[in-house]
Design a protein around this motif. Structure first.
Motif, PDB file in Angstrom:
ATOM      1  N   ASN A  86      49.538  34.723  42.841  1.00 22.21           N
ATOM      2  CA  ASN A  86      50.521  33.657  43.011  1.00 22.21           C
ATOM      3  C   ASN A  86      51.842  34.120  43.608  1.00 22.21           C
ATOM      4  O   ASN A  86      52.794  33.348  43.682  1.00 22.21           O
ATOM      5  CB  ASN A  86      50.783  32.970  41.660  1.00 22.21           C
ATOM      6  N   VAL A  87      51.955  35.382  44.002  1.00 18.41           N
ATOM      7  CA  VAL A  87      53.202  35.861  44.589  1.00 18.41           C
ATOM      8  C   VAL A  87      53.385  35.234  45.962  1.00 18.41           C
ATOM      9  O   VAL A  87      52.431  35.090  46.746  1.00 18.41           O
ATOM     10  CB  VAL A  87      53.224  37.405  44.669  1.00 18.41           C
ATOM     11  N   ALA A  88      54.635  34.829  46.268  1.00 20.22           N
ATOM     12  CA  ALA A  88      54.902  34.171  47.556  1.00 20.22           C
ATOM     13  C   ALA A  88      56.366  34.387  47.921  1.00 20.22           C
ATOM     14  O   ALA A  88      57.226  34.631  47.064  1.00 20.22           O
ATOM     15  CB  ALA A  88      54.592  32.683  47.464  1.00 20.22           C
ATOM     16  N   ALA A  89      56.641  34.276  49.189  1.00 28.62           N
ATOM     17  CA  ALA A  89      58.014  34.454  49.662  1.00 28.62           C
ATOM     18  C   ALA A  89      58.911  33.340  49.113  1.00 28.62           C
ATOM     19  O   ALA A  89      58.468  32.195  48.936  1.00 28.62           O
ATOM     20  CB  ALA A  89      58.027  34.437  51.189  1.00 28.62           C
ATOM     21  N   GLY A  90      60.151  33.695  48.822  1.00 29.16           N
ATOM     22  CA  GLY A  90      61.127  32.731  48.330  1.00 29.16           C
ATOM     23  C   GLY A  90      61.210  32.668  46.819  1.00 29.16           C
ATOM     24  O   GLY A  90      62.124  32.050  46.266  1.00 29.16           O
ATOM     25  N   GLN A  91      60.275  33.296  46.117  1.00 28.88           N
ATOM     26  CA  GLN A  91      60.269  33.213  44.657  1.00 28.88           C
ATOM     27  C   GLN A  91      61.340  34.122  44.047  1.00 28.88           C
ATOM     28  O   GLN A  91      61.680  35.161  44.586  1.00 28.88           O
ATOM     29  CB  GLN A  91      58.898  33.626  44.106  1.00 28.88           C
ATOM     30  N   LYS A  92      61.863  33.657  42.881  1.00 32.59           N
ATOM     31  CA  LYS A  92      62.676  34.525  42.032  1.00 32.59           C
ATOM     32  C   LYS A  92      61.731  35.092  40.958  1.00 32.59           C
ATOM     33  O   LYS A  92      61.046  34.323  40.261  1.00 32.59           O
ATOM     34  CB  LYS A  92      63.802  33.750  41.358  1.00 32.59           C
ATOM     35  N   VAL A  93      61.689  36.434  40.846  1.00 34.10           N
ATOM     36  CA  VAL A  93      60.705  37.090  40.000  1.00 34.10           C
ATOM     37  C   VAL A  93      61.360  38.211  39.199  1.00 34.10           C
ATOM     38  O   VAL A  93      62.395  38.761  39.604  1.00 34.10           O
ATOM     39  CB  VAL A  93      59.558  37.682  40.840  1.00 34.10           C
ATOM     40  N   PRO A  94      60.774  38.580  38.021  1.00 30.61           N
ATOM     41  CA  PRO A  94      61.272  39.752  37.269  1.00 30.61           C
ATOM     42  C   PRO A  94      60.695  41.032  37.875  1.00 30.61           C
ATOM     43  O   PRO A  94      59.478  41.135  38.083  1.00 30.61           O
ATOM     44  CB  PRO A  94      60.742  39.521  35.852  1.00 30.61           C
ATOM     45  N   VAL A  95      61.552  41.995  38.146  1.00 27.04           N
ATOM     46  CA  VAL A  95      61.122  43.246  38.779  1.00 27.04           C
ATOM     47  C   VAL A  95      61.497  44.415  37.877  1.00 27.04           C
ATOM     48  O   VAL A  95      62.657  44.557  37.478  1.00 27.04           O
ATOM     49  CB  VAL A  95      61.770  43.426  40.160  1.00 27.04           C
ATOM     50  N   ALA A  96      60.496  45.247  37.553  1.00 29.05           N
ATOM     51  CA  ALA A  96      60.747  46.491  36.819  1.00 29.05           C
ATOM     52  C   ALA A  96      61.050  47.575  37.844  1.00 29.05           C
ATOM     53  O   ALA A  96      60.190  47.933  38.648  1.00 29.05           O
ATOM     54  CB  ALA A  96      59.532  46.857  35.979  1.00 29.05           C
ATOM     55  N   THR A  97      62.280  48.053  37.832  1.00 31.33           N
ATOM     56  CA  THR A  97      62.710  49.036  38.834  1.00 31.33           C
ATOM     57  C   THR A  97      62.208  50.435  38.479  1.00 31.33           C
ATOM     58  O   THR A  97      61.678  50.670  37.389  1.00 31.33           O
ATOM     59  CB  THR A  97      64.241  49.040  38.928  1.00 31.33           C
ATOM     60  N   ILE A  98      62.371  51.361  39.425  1.00 30.17           N
ATOM     61  CA  ILE A  98      61.922  52.735  39.228  1.00 30.17           C
ATOM     62  C   ILE A  98      62.597  53.327  37.984  1.00 30.17           C
ATOM     63  O   ILE A  98      63.807  53.235  37.816  1.00 30.17           O
ATOM     64  CB  ILE A  98      62.244  53.605  40.465  1.00 30.17           C
ATOM     65  N   ALA A 154      67.344  41.072  33.247  1.00 36.39           N
ATOM     66  CA  ALA A 154      66.405  40.161  32.584  1.00 36.39           C
ATOM     67  C   ALA A 154      66.783  39.941  31.124  1.00 36.39           C
ATOM     68  O   ALA A 154      66.558  38.861  30.567  1.00 36.39           O
ATOM     69  CB  ALA A 154      64.987  40.713  32.677  1.00 36.39           C
ATOM     70  N   ALA A 155      67.388  40.940  30.508  1.00 35.89           N
ATOM     71  CA  ALA A 155      67.781  40.813  29.103  1.00 35.89           C
ATOM     72  C   ALA A 155      68.808  39.713  28.901  1.00 35.89           C
ATOM     73  O   ALA A 155      68.958  39.200  27.773  1.00 35.89           O
ATOM     74  CB  ALA A 155      68.330  42.147  28.596  1.00 35.89           C
ATOM     75  N   GLU A 156      69.527  39.333  29.969  1.00 36.44           N
ATOM     76  CA  GLU A 156      70.555  38.311  29.846  1.00 36.44           C
ATOM     77  C   GLU A 156      69.998  36.894  29.969  1.00 36.44           C
ATOM     78  O   GLU A 156      70.659  35.935  29.568  1.00 36.44           O
ATOM     79  CB  GLU A 156      71.631  38.530  30.920  1.00 36.44           C
ATOM     80  N   ILE A 157      68.803  36.764  30.520  1.00 30.36           N
ATOM     81  CA  ILE A 157      68.259  35.416  30.728  1.00 30.36           C
ATOM     82  C   ILE A 157      67.112  35.078  29.776  1.00 30.36           C
ATOM     83  O   ILE A 157      66.725  33.919  29.659  1.00 30.36           O
ATOM     84  CB  ILE A 157      67.798  35.227  32.197  1.00 30.36           C
TER      85      ILE A 157
END
Length: 808
Positions: A86-98, A154-157
């Motif tokens: 379901n990933v698509a351009a324009g989405q706001k998503v949670p990202v786990a950084t390096i 993400a912890a803030e939302i």
């Protein structure tokens, strides 16, 4: 006991950090053994940010993967390979950084690293809700609200619960503090001593009301002594489902696994107010009636853990008109609990007799949160209040209607305690005179009502929930713990008193013999005075009617008080032998217990057990097995140390021994010792020989008081030793030689010792050879050969004439 700090602050609005609050609770007697952090999402989503997918294209080397460019809000988009459909351009998503640490469902940590997936670099991970610990779905990535700003943590939302959990080492007497409400009540009293007058916030139940009376369930308490107060109400048209996040967080923080909204509410109120509750599926209550009663002994009942239990005639049960539903105050039944199909419930809140609950819980080996509180004594005055509180929460979370009046059966109110506190006694016990106003303020903060005040003291009413405060000394202890032990001053002067010590006191004599035995290589043991009644079958001298039985035994193996010290010692030898420790020398000071027609008595003993080798095996010392004579030497050394030397020796009459001796003074037996029978050892699976001595310690203590100690100088003149090799009949005992020798020469003969025994070749049939040494000494002068020869000739003549002895 676990206490959530966030939960605690619902009752008292305190802005202290957890460590400071924990110190105050410890000072108040609620010792904090540790403080743990709790997060509803492990790791707290540290390193997870809101990202925006700028582009999403098919992976050149994999059909099910996509290559995305994601803006993380730091000005430089990163490339992330993602497999979610379901990933698509324009989405706001949670990202786990390096470098972000995520955790699987089992709590195992894994770290996000830079890598290549099928040849394409990936700098992070776009996450599904189960990968973040926010849910169970793994159908695709989480798509966030488009209003969120890129780069937001993400912890803030997300609603993440961060809590500190106190582990309180609660003492058994503090039943009043077995809840967050009780802990907050104590904390409020402590804060008042520091001039912080914070309000104690009580959950309101003013909105409770009865919607209809269509589901009335009658209650009959047939034993008001076991159930002094019993309340119940029905709630209909409920929907059982998963509890909301806030309730789950509260329970998880203190180590409780959520089940459903109804059961979770009962657990919540239990840990909130300290009142256990139970919810029955009303559909399974036959006859629309609840009966609180005992049932016939032998009745079987299957509890929630699907274990079939045989009930005792004293077990209090919650029953309907046909069958038992629950072991009162302990554990529910398998077929009456709340399930997903439940639509109406009967909610119970009660005060049960603490002694009855404790006996039942121990009898069935059950220890539940409810029984833990009931058996220590809960507050009988919050029974109805807690019921209303739970009913309102269930309505809020599961819907439904209150469909009956609250039935509250409370025939005899449990009264508060009346105590008079003397100011003088308070000063004596505390060690410092506290201002009367301080004392009154502390008592008031503890909900203790002041009825009257005089010059000498205060008349008080102690609330019923403080069942540990019933005496003046208890009240003084309450004042002192709230005032603060650390606030009591002390002088620099050290006072000491010297008391008269009786050298024949039990503990002094016991220490003397303990030191001697330890020096001889023994280890002290301490065995349980409770034992199994089966041991009386090992000896005809032990009678069942002399047993002292436990009214409420922990198990059948601990049902009676021991009548003999031997069996508990053999248990220790068996335990050690099974673990390859076969060379043992043990001793124990303990008591035996007997019931006679004249009454119950207890006798103190010293028991000694020896088995295996005398000492450890070494390269320069041969192993030397312990034997009867080694035990005899140990016994003799103990008695000599006590000054008991003129003893009568007789054959043993105790049937626990294969062979042995009994030593006595007059008609008073001091010690029986010998070799334990193999049939007794077999019962304990012991294959090697065991030597045992049983000292009657009470008799020994009585006789040593009459010993007169004589002090003499060490002789200045030398000893002389002479030896005889005597050929004797087999029937002659060394004791006879010893007696004849002592009668022959009473003044100069100091010692007689048998140092060799021979039987076998070169001796006539029925004969044996004893090698005996004789030690002679004159304490005033040196002996001459003439004196020595004269004594030895007399000894020889008497041995020949009285024993038929011959010199070899």
């Amino acid at each position: 006991m676990k206490i959530s700090y966030n939960w605690l602050k619902q009752f008292i609005n305190l802005d202290w950090d957890a460590e400071k609050t924990g110190e105050l609770l410890t000072d108040l007697g609620l010792e904090i053994e540790g403080i743990e952090s709790y997060q509803s999402v492990k790791g707290g989503l540290e390193g997870v940010v809101v990202g925006q997918v700028l582009s999403c294209e098919k992976h050149p080397n994999a059909d099910k993967l996509k290559v995305t460019r994601v803006d993380l809000g730091n000005g430089e988009p990163v490339q992330i390979v993602c497999g979610a459909p379901n990933v698509a351009a324009g989405q706001k998503v949670p990202v786990a950084t390096i470098g972000t640490k995520l955790y699987d469902e089992n709590g195992k940590e894994w770290v996000i690293k830079k890598g290549k997936i099928r040849g394409e670099e990936s700098h992070g991970m776009i996450c599904a809700e189960d990968e973040l610990g926010l849910g169970k779905s793994h159908d695709g990535i989480m798509v966030l609200n488009s209003d969120f700003s890129v780069g937001t943590k993400a912890a803030e939302i997300f609603d993440i619960e961060n809590d500190q959990v106190f582990e309180i080492g609660l003492t058994p007497n503090r039943a009043d503090a077995m809840s967050h409400w009780g802990t907050a009540r104590d904390l409020k009293a402590g804060l008042q001593q520091q001039d912080l007058n914070l309000e104690l916030i009580t959950p309101s139940v003013s909105s409770f009301r009865v919607e209809n009376r269509l589901n009335k369930i009658d209650i009959e308490v047939k034993n008001a002594d076991l159930a002094p107060r019993y309340c119940g109400v029905t709630i209909s048209d409920i929907k059982v489902k998963e509890s909301p996040a806030w309730l789950q967080h509260r329970l998880k923080a203190i180590g409780i696994t959520p089940k459903n909204n109804v059961v979770d509410v009962t657990n919540y109120v239990l840990h909130e107010l300290g009142q256990p509750l139970h919810a029955f599926d009303a559909h399974y209550i036959e006859g629309s009636k609840i009966e609180v009663k005992t049932v016939e002994a032998g009745t079987t009942f299957t509890t929630l853990d699907e274990v079939e239990r045989t009930l005792h005639e004293e077990d209090l049960m919650i029953c309907d008109a046909v069958k038992p539903l629950c072991i009162a105050g302990v554990f529910g039944g398998v077929n009456s609990g709340v399930t997903e199909t439940t639509t109406s419930i009967f909610l119970e809140s009660a005060y049960f007799n603490p002694v009855s609950i404790r006996k039942t819980a121990k009898r069935h080996g059950l220890n539940t949160d409810a029984s833990f509180r009931f058996e220590r004594g809960i507050d009988p005055n919050i029974t109805e209040y807690a019921l209303k509180r739970a009913a309102l929460l269930i309505q809020d979370l599961a819907g439904g209607n209150i469909s009956s009046e609250i039935l509250d059966l409370y025939p005899k109110k449990i009264e508060d305690f009346q105590v008079f506190l003397s100011f003088e006694n308070a000063t004596k016990l505390i060690g410092e005179e506290l201002p009367q106003e301080t004392i009154k303020r502390i008592l008031t903060s503890l909900d203790i009502k002041i009825n009257s005040v005089t010059e000498i003291g205060i008349g008080l009413t102690i609330p019923a929930y403080r069942n540990d405060v019933q005496r003046e000394a208890d009240v003084i202890e309450e004042i002192l713990r709230v005032y603060g032990y650390n606030n009591i001053g002390f002088t620099q002067k050290l006072n000491a008193s010297i008391s008269n010590i009786d050298k024949f006191a039990d503990h002094n004599v016991q220490n003397t013999i303990s030191n001697q035995l330890v020096g001889q290589g023994f280890n002290e043991m301490l065995a349980n005075s409770l034992t199994t009644p089966e041991y009386i079958n090992l000896s005809e001298q032990l009678n069942e009617q002399n047993n002292i039985e436990m009214l409420n035994p922990l198990s059948n193996d601990l049902a009676v008080m021991r009548q003999s010290m031997l069996f508990s010692g053999l248990e220790a030898i068996s335990y050690n032998s099974n673990r390859k420790r076969t060379d043992l020398k043990l001793y124990e000071f303990g008591k035996t217990y007997h019931s006679y027609e004249s009454g119950r008595i207890e006798n103190k003993h010293l028991s000694i057990l020896i088995t295996g080798n005398r000492s450890k095996e070494t390269w320069n010392v041969k192993t030397n097995p312990s034997n009867f004579f080694y035990l005899k030497g140990i016994v003799s050394s103990v008695l000599e140390r006590l000054g008991l030397t003129k003893l009568k020796t007789s054959p043993i009459s105790n049937d626990l021994f294969a062979e042995g001796l009994s030593l006595s003074i007059g008609k008073a037996a001091l010690v029986d010792f010998g070799i334990v029978k193999k049939s007794v050892l077999k019962h304990f699976s012991i294959s090697q020989e065991v030597l045992y001595a049983d000292f009657n310690w009470d008799t020994i203590l009585e006789y040593i008081k009459y010993n007169k100690i004589k002090y003499t100088d060490i002789p200045k003149f030398p000893e002389v030793r002479r030896d005889f090799a005597l050929l004797l009949d087999d029937s002659v005992k060394f004791e006879e030689i010893h007696t004849i020798a002592k009668q022959t020469e009473k003044q100069l003969l100091k010692g007689i010792n048998l140092f060799d025994v021979y039987q076998g070749a070169n001796l006539p049939s029925g004969k044996k050879s004893y090698a005996v040494s004789f030690t002679l000494q004159d304490e005033k002068k040196t002996l001459t050969d003439k004196q020595i020869d004269k004594i030895m000739n007399k000894l020889q003549h008497n041995f020949e004439s009285k024993l038929g002895a011959e010199l070899r």
